[in-house]
Design a protein around this motif. Structure first.
Motif, PDB file in Angstrom:
ATOM      1  N   GLY A   1       0.825  -1.212   0.000  1.00 58.54           N
ATOM      2  CA  GLY A   1       0.000   0.000   0.000  1.00 58.54           C
ATOM      3  C   GLY A   1       0.857   1.260   0.000  1.00 58.54           C
ATOM      4  N   LEU A   2       0.475   2.212   0.842  1.00 56.10           N
ATOM      5  CA  LEU A   2       1.158   3.511   0.893  1.00 56.10           C
ATOM      6  C   LEU A   2       2.646   3.385   1.184  1.00 56.10           C
ATOM      7  CD1 LEU A   2      -1.257   5.886   2.863  1.00 56.10           C
ATOM      8  CD2 LEU A   2      -0.397   6.188   0.541  1.00 56.10           C
ATOM      9  N   ALA A   3       2.978   2.453   2.093  1.00 57.91           N
ATOM     10  CA  ALA A   3       4.378   2.304   2.470  1.00 57.91           C
ATOM     11  C   ALA A   3       5.216   1.875   1.276  1.00 57.91           C
ATOM     12  CB  ALA A   3       4.515   1.306   3.610  1.00 57.91           C
ATOM     13  N   ALA A   4       4.656   0.974   0.469  1.00 61.61           N
ATOM     14  CA  ALA A   4       5.370   0.512  -0.718  1.00 61.61           C
ATOM     15  C   ALA A   4       5.504   1.651  -1.722  1.00 61.61           C
ATOM     16  CB  ALA A   4       4.627  -0.672  -1.335  1.00 61.61           C
ATOM     17  N   THR A   5       4.432   2.429  -1.853  1.00 60.58           N
ATOM     18  CA  THR A   5       4.490   3.575  -2.762  1.00 60.58           C
ATOM     19  C   THR A   5       5.578   4.548  -2.305  1.00 60.58           C
ATOM     20  OG1 THR A   5       2.110   3.354  -3.021  1.00 60.58           O
ATOM     21  CG2 THR A   5       3.109   5.386  -3.844  1.00 60.58           C
ATOM     22  N   LEU A   6       5.618   4.760  -0.993  1.00 58.24           N
ATOM     23  CA  LEU A   6       6.564   5.734  -0.447  1.00 58.24           C
ATOM     24  C   LEU A   6       8.008   5.375  -0.793  1.00 58.24           C
ATOM     25  CD1 LEU A   6       7.200   8.200   1.352  1.00 58.24           C
ATOM     26  CD2 LEU A   6       7.297   6.629   3.292  1.00 58.24           C
ATOM     27  N   VAL A   7       8.398   4.125  -0.579  1.00 56.95           N
ATOM     28  CA  VAL A   7       9.811   3.815  -0.765  1.00 56.95           C
ATOM     29  C   VAL A   7      10.232   3.884  -2.232  1.00 56.95           C
ATOM     30  CG1 VAL A   7      10.126   2.535   1.365  1.00 56.95           C
ATOM     31  CG2 VAL A   7       9.334   1.328  -0.661  1.00 56.95           C
TER      32      VAL A   7
ATOM     33  N   THR B   1      10.986  10.636  12.838  1.00 58.54           N
ATOM     34  CA  THR B   1       9.834   9.917  12.294  1.00 58.54           C
ATOM     35  C   THR B   1       8.879  10.846  11.542  1.00 58.54           C
ATOM     36  OG1 THR B   1       9.971   8.348  14.122  1.00 58.54           O
ATOM     37  CG2 THR B   1       7.889   8.431  12.918  1.00 58.54           C
ATOM     38  N   ASP B   2       8.736  12.077  12.012  1.00 58.86           N
ATOM     39  CA  ASP B   2       7.750  12.973  11.385  1.00 58.86           C
ATOM     40  C   ASP B   2       8.116  13.334   9.944  1.00 58.86           C
ATOM     41  OD1 ASP B   2       6.255  12.807  13.612  1.00 58.86           O
ATOM     42  OD2 ASP B   2       6.432  14.898  14.221  1.00 58.86           O
ATOM     43  N   ALA B   3       9.414  13.296   9.627  1.00 60.76           N
ATOM     44  CA  ALA B   3       9.807  13.541   8.232  1.00 60.76           C
ATOM     45  C   ALA B   3       9.174  12.460   7.350  1.00 60.76           C
ATOM     46  CB  ALA B   3      11.324  13.545   8.106  1.00 60.76           C
ATOM     47  N   ALA B   4       9.176  11.217   7.863  1.00 62.99           N
ATOM     48  CA  ALA B   4       8.574  10.121   7.102  1.00 62.99           C
ATOM     49  C   ALA B   4       7.061  10.293   7.041  1.00 62.99           C
ATOM     50  CB  ALA B   4       8.938   8.787   7.741  1.00 62.99           C
ATOM     51  N   ALA B   5       6.474  10.738   8.159  1.00 68.87           N
ATOM     52  CA  ALA B   5       5.023  10.916   8.191  1.00 68.87           C
ATOM     53  C   ALA B   5       4.582  11.973   7.173  1.00 68.87           C
ATOM     54  CB  ALA B   5       4.586  11.320   9.600  1.00 68.87           C
ATOM     55  N   ARG B   6       5.316  13.073   7.115  1.00 68.13           N
ATOM     56  CA  ARG B   6       4.955  14.120   6.146  1.00 68.13           C
ATOM     57  C   ARG B   6       5.096  13.610   4.711  1.00 68.13           C
ATOM     58  NH1 ARG B   6       7.419  17.453   9.996  1.00 68.13           N
ATOM     59  NH2 ARG B   6       9.418  17.241   8.958  1.00 68.13           N
ATOM     60  N   ALA B   7       6.119  12.795   4.513  1.00 68.22           N
ATOM     61  CA  ALA B   7       6.304  12.241   3.166  1.00 68.22           C
ATOM     62  C   ALA B   7       5.107  11.371   2.788  1.00 68.22           C
ATOM     63  CB  ALA B   7       7.605  11.449   3.103  1.00 68.22           C
ATOM     64  N   VAL B   8       4.603  10.612   3.752  1.00 69.73           N
ATOM     65  CA  VAL B   8       3.417   9.774   3.468  1.00 69.73           C
ATOM     66  C   VAL B   8       2.246  10.671   3.088  1.00 69.73           C
ATOM     67  CG1 VAL B   8       1.712   8.224   4.485  1.00 69.73           C
ATOM     68  CG2 VAL B   8       4.149   7.889   4.981  1.00 69.73           C
ATOM     69  N   LEU B   9       2.049  11.735   3.848  1.00 71.90           N
ATOM     70  CA  LEU B   9       0.933  12.647   3.573  1.00 71.90           C
ATOM     71  C   LEU B   9       1.091  13.342   2.226  1.00 71.90           C
ATOM     72  CD1 LEU B   9       0.433  14.301   7.069  1.00 71.90           C
ATOM     73  CD2 LEU B   9      -1.174  12.795   5.887  1.00 71.90           C
ATOM     74  N   SER B  10       2.345  13.528   1.797  1.00 74.18           N
ATOM     75  CA  SER B  10       2.555  14.280   0.556  1.00 74.18           C
ATOM     76  C   SER B  10       2.353  13.403  -0.675  1.00 74.18           C
ATOM     77  CB  SER B  10       3.956  14.896   0.548  1.00 74.18           C
ATOM     78  OG  SER B  10       4.912  13.868   0.364  1.00 74.18           O
ATOM     79  N   LEU B  11       2.226  12.084  -0.471  1.00 74.26           N
ATOM     80  CA  LEU B  11       1.963  11.228  -1.630  1.00 74.26           C
ATOM     81  C   LEU B  11       0.584  11.592  -2.155  1.00 74.26           C
ATOM     82  CD1 LEU B  11       3.107   7.761  -0.227  1.00 74.26           C
ATOM     83  CD2 LEU B  11       4.363   9.234  -1.782  1.00 74.26           C
TER      84      LEU B  11
END
Lengths: 393, 600
Positions: free
Chosen positions: A343-349, A378-388
């Motif tokens: 899902g999102l995690a796979a898209t993110l990487v 961790t929040d840098a990763a969280a923002r990246a998820v939101l920016s997808l």
């Protein structure tokens, strides 16, 4: 029963399926300058009604919950100061929960306590009532830090409470600590951590002191009367506690939480996994049937709504579809177990943003999971998820 | 036809705040041009910005009918002049339309450099000067001292200096008499072919270009074909007239008279200040002397902070240009700032006025790059090119030499500050010229200075070192070769074009150091360490490091906090979206703006 490590991915995923309940007890002897939780102190509206009226109201609210939830795997009493209530009042709420939803025989039943409230009688009473897990709001074993934080206990009281709780028979004993308090050196922080670990705690939560809006601390910092916490020193402090816990046999399973194997907080692991829970009391939030609801934060309103026979809701939000996936990914990444590579995690990487995070040493793919390897960011990763964007997925 | 001996054309030369507009109001009122009760303070300065800054940008002309002590009625044409050095060409054209000038000086402050520069322009143009000390009603007034200073400068007698208070009206009658008595009437050939000087030109939404003209020879008649001799434009005089200050159309303007001309032309470029209007059917053999193309001296990149505003900026510049032939611009692209324009200005004040008008009247939010000048670069190919932006400087290997514009600067300051001002001028590569004591207390100091230094921070420094008592005026004095280098600022190894600057080699280190330190403060910490470097070519001359952000996480996140936390992260993410990427570095727009706004 096989004991599993607190950061075990399977454990994390299973926790999402747990059913739990939360009870908020808002009373405090005084308001700590950094605290923005839903608490009341003497003089606040509704306090005059007394704790018994509050317990009655909570029991009534439990009765209003729609049936079909449970049995409960975990119950958590938080605050505020849950031990502000008498033990038989706490027991009254517990049995209301048992009546309403059913409590599994091995359910985790936890309570937060302040060291200055501790007595051997209290401990015995709590264990007899069914509590098997206690967390002390120690915050520090250093006098000056306790004074800065406005706490009422001293280090020796805290040590005594932890030792007493061990003897009282709680299955898990934990402490909460706060790091990055202005004026506290790294060495002093390390000493605090080691004191806690030397007491043999099963669980340790260490939180970076945060200047929350609307608190006395925030006003003092804005006025220049107090320095703001230094984020770099907080990062150093995190490294210290993480290392010390590892050496003492506690593993980190979330940004701010360490536990011995078998002593993780089931309730917390469930909320981080997107699990469902019911919640009662002032300012409590629940998550049931894809909806997150929150109760009113003011005690007098809470009591008035209950007296009128209504659920004291302040609002609710539907958490489903993409929003649900966003949340479980963001919150899931706070866990040491990370999230499954899908899902999102796979898209993110595969996304440039995600690759930046990998390059910067924040994110990694390990054993089929996406994991934040530098928890302090961790929040840098969280923002990246939101920016997808939707288009990326 | 008006007898030319009854006409007086004059202007008022004064420093900002020395009371020119108040005096003009008083003259209008005393001659009955406006009723006292209709008096809007300072009638002549009609633009909002002019009012606020207390300066006159656009010249204007008003006819006053004055019945003098000799019983005869005179036509006084008061021609307003811009007060600032950036507009010295426009000043010179306004002065060319006059036979005389009132040199107005504040009795509490004395002569300022710009006033003196304009007075010299007037004297050079052969104008009769009437020195006037204003504000004699002020408690701090020193009319005797200032009168002596004025007399000293003009080589006259202090008794010839008039003393007035434009505010109370004291001395205004004597001043009007002096205008009639001491200023000469216009001379010109009424029978010769028409020659009229355009001394001001502005764009009116309804009428097109409106020019103010002074008829030197012949006569200007309504509905006759006219020709603008420099641009070769032929048009018809749709309307001619005068201002009192209300507009009043007339049929004819004779030799010696001043008025306005409307032709219906829409392009201000074709009706330039300094041009000569003649009769298209009976043209003059030669135009009036002194025409000059407006020449920008200072350049700056203007970029909308919101990239979506580029088109609006283009439209706004086009509209401003309708009214300002000196404004030139062309599109410029910056990696850091996006799409914008490289804009040429007459000087720093002109630049500031344009920027303010763009922001205020057109509601644009702009980033301006550090102002620079035009450099002449001699290349190894033998070619010489002019560059107006540091990015256009060719690589070091292709350059034989770089020349930069110099100015002759004149400063007037209290004698006690001479030391510190000389030190400042020296440190800005100045070469000292003449030094004259205007009075025991006040000094006129001349320096040859690179224009780039003045554009940089010289004026601010001068003001702060003299507590605001020094004044400055300058005029171009040609190009000189200098040891100049371009300092680039690199973020994570990538040059940020907006921060490149051409500076003297001796200043390169200071500039580089200042910029990297400032950027280290302004740019938020990133995911990784970011070096900020200053470089000349490939040589690094200064370096700072923005350390990677080490903590970027909220401590607690439990059930109830999840919504709140998600919303907080959403807001942070929105903030991130507004950042500009320089390579892998996220730079908030505000960091660029602050870095460019601060004095170097």
């Amino acid at each position: 029963m096989t004991v599993r490590l607190p950061d075990d991915p399977e454990l994390a995923e299973e926790a999402a399926g747990l059913r739990s309940a939360y009870v908020h007890v808002p009373f405090c002897r005084r308001r700590c300058p950094y605290c923005d939780f839903a608490v009341v102190v003497d003089g606040d509206p509704g306090v005059d009604a007394g704790t018994e009226a509050y317990v009655d109201a909570v029991v009534a609210e439990i009765g209003m919950e729609a049936p079909g939830f449970g049995p409960l795997d975990a119950v958590a009493f938080g605050g505020g100061t849950p031990t502000f209530l008498r033990v038989d009042d706490l027991a009254r709420i517990l049995s209301a929960l048992d009546r309403g939803f059913g409590l599994r025989p091995d359910a985790e039943v936890s309570i937060e306590a302040n060291p200055e409230d501790w007595s051997d009688e209290l401990g015995a009473g709590l264990v007899a009532a069914g509590f098997d897990r206690i967390t002390f709001g120690v915050q520090s074993f250093r006098e000056e830090t306790l004074a800065f934080l406005g706490r009422l206990h001293d280090p020796e009281q805290a040590a005594g409470a932890v030792a007493g709780a061990r003897w009282a028979g709680f299955r898990s004993v934990g402490v909460d600590l706060v790091y990055g308090t202005p004026g506290e050196s790294i060495e002093a922080w390390q000493a605090s951590v080691e004191r806690a670990l030397d007491l043999g705690v099963d669980h340790l939560s260490a939180y970076a002191l945060t200047v929350e809006r609307g608190t006395a601390l925030s006003r003092a910092v804005a006025a220049g009367a107090l320095p703001a916490p230094d984020p770099d020193l907080q990062a150093d402090a995190f490294a210290v506690v993480d290392r010390a816990c590892l050496a003492a046999g506690l593993r980190r399973y979330e940004v701010s939480n360490w536990a011995r194997p078998g002593h993780h907080s089931r309730y917390n692991l469930s909320t981080w996994g997107g699990g469902e829970y019911v919640a009662f009391g002032v300012g409590a939030h629940d998550h049931r049937g894809g909806v997150r609801s929150r109760n009113v934060r003011r005690l007098d309103r809470y009591l008035a709504e209950i007296a009128a026979g209504r659920r004291p809701r302040a609002g609710s939000e539907r958490i489903e579809g993409r929003l649900r996936e966003l949340e479980t990914t963001i919150v899931g990444l706070r866990r040491a177990a990370g999230v499954a590579l899908e899902g999102l995690a796979a898209t993110l990487v595969d996304h440039p943003e995600g690759r930046r995070l990998v390059e910067a040493g924040i994110l990694a793919v390990r054993r089929g999971r996406v994991v934040v390897v530098d928890p302090m960011r961790t929040d840098a990763a969280a923002r990246a998820v939101l920016s997808l964007s939707e288009a990326d997925c | 036809m008006t007898d030319p001996s009854r006409i007086r054309n004059f202007s008022i030369i004064a420093h900002i705040d020395h009371g020119k507009s108040t005096l003009a109001d008083r003259l209008l009122e005393r001659t009955g041009a406006v009723e006292e009760r209709d008096m809007r303070a300072q009638v002549l300065d009609d633009m909002e910005l002019e009012r606020e800054r207390g300066i006159t940008i656009k010249a204007n002309a008003v006819r006053l009918d004055y019945t003098a002590g000799d019983g005869r009625t005179y036509r006084l044409n008061l021609i307003d002049t811009p007060g600032h050095v950036d507009f010295s060409y426009e000043v010179s054209r306004s002065l060319a339309a006059c036979e005389g000038a009132l040199l107005l000086v504040d009795a509490s402050q004395g002569v300022e450099a710009q006033t003196l520069a304009n007075a010299y322009l007037a004297i050079e143009a052969g104008l009769e000067i009437v020195p006037v000390v204003n504000k004699i009603d002020l408690p701090a007034a020193e009319p005797d001292r200032v009168a002596a200073e004025l007399a000293g400068i003009l080589g006259g007698d202090p008794s010839e200096v008039l003393r007035v208070s434009a505010k109370t009206g004291e001395g205004i009658d004597e001043l009007l008499e002096a205008i009639v008595d001491r200023l000469p009437p216009p001379e010109g050939d009424p029978e010769a072919p028409l020659r009229a000087l355009v001394f001001d030109s502005f764009y009116d939404t309804y009428r097109g270009v409106v020019s103010h003209v002074r008829v030197v020879d012949g006569r200007l008649e309504a509905r006759r074909p006219v020709r603008f001799m420099a641009t070769g434009l032929d048009a018809e005089a749709d309307e001619i007239g005068i201002r009192r200050p209300a507009v009043e159309p007339v049929e004819v303007l004779d030799a010696g008279e001043v008025g306005y001309l409307v032709t219906g032309v829409k392009e201000i470029d074709l009706v330039r200040v300094g041009d000569t209007v003649t009769d298209a059917e009976r043209p003059a053999a030669a135009p009036l002397p002194g025409y000059r193309e407006p020449k920008p001296m200072v350049y700056s990149g203007l970029f909308p902070t919101d990239g979506d505003d580029f088109e609006r900026l283009r439209d706004a510049l086009e509209k401003l240009r309708l009214n300002d032939a000196a404004l030139v611009y062309q599109p410029e692209t910056s990696r850091a700032l996006g799409f914008g324009f490289r804009v040429g200005f007459l000087g720093l004040l002109h630049m500031e006025i344009v920027r303010e008008r763009l922001e205020r009247e057109y509601d644009l939010d702009l980033v301006a790059t550090a102002p620079s000048v035009a450099y002449r670069v001699e290349l190894t190919s033998g070619e010489t090119i002019t560059i107006r932006s540091p990015q256009d400087l060719p690589e070091q290997g292709r350059i034989v030499s770089i020349a930069e514009p110099y100015v002759e600067a004149m400063m007037i300051l209290p004698a006690e500050y001479v030391g510190t001002v000389m030190e400042l001028a020296q440190s800005r590569r100045g070469e000292m010229g003449e030094m004259t004591y205007l009075s025991p207390e006040r000094v006129e100091l001349h320096y040859e200075l690179p224009l780039a230094e003045i554009v940089f921070d010289f004026f601010d420094q001068l003001k702060s070192r003299t507590r605001g008592y020094a004044s400055l005026d300058y005029e171009p004095s040609g190009y000189r070769p200098s040891d100049l280098v371009r300092v680039d600022i690199l973020l994570n190894g990538q040059p940020v074009d907006a921060f490149s600057s051409i500076v003297h080699r001796s200043e390169a280190y200071r500039y580089g150091r200042a910029m990297v330190e400032r950027l280290r403060e302004l740019i938020p910490r990133q995911l990784f360490d970011v070096p900020v470097q200053a470089a000349i070519g490939s040589r690094i001359i200064a370096r700072e490091t923005i350390r990677a952000r080490r903590k970027d996480v909220t401590a607690k996140c439990y059930g109830g906090d999840i919504t709140r936390k998600r919303k907080l992260l959403e807001r942070q993410k929105e903030g991130k979206r507004r950042m500009k990427m320089v390579g892998r570095v996220e730079v908030p727009q505000e960091a660029f703006i602050s870095a460019l706004r601060l004095e170097p």
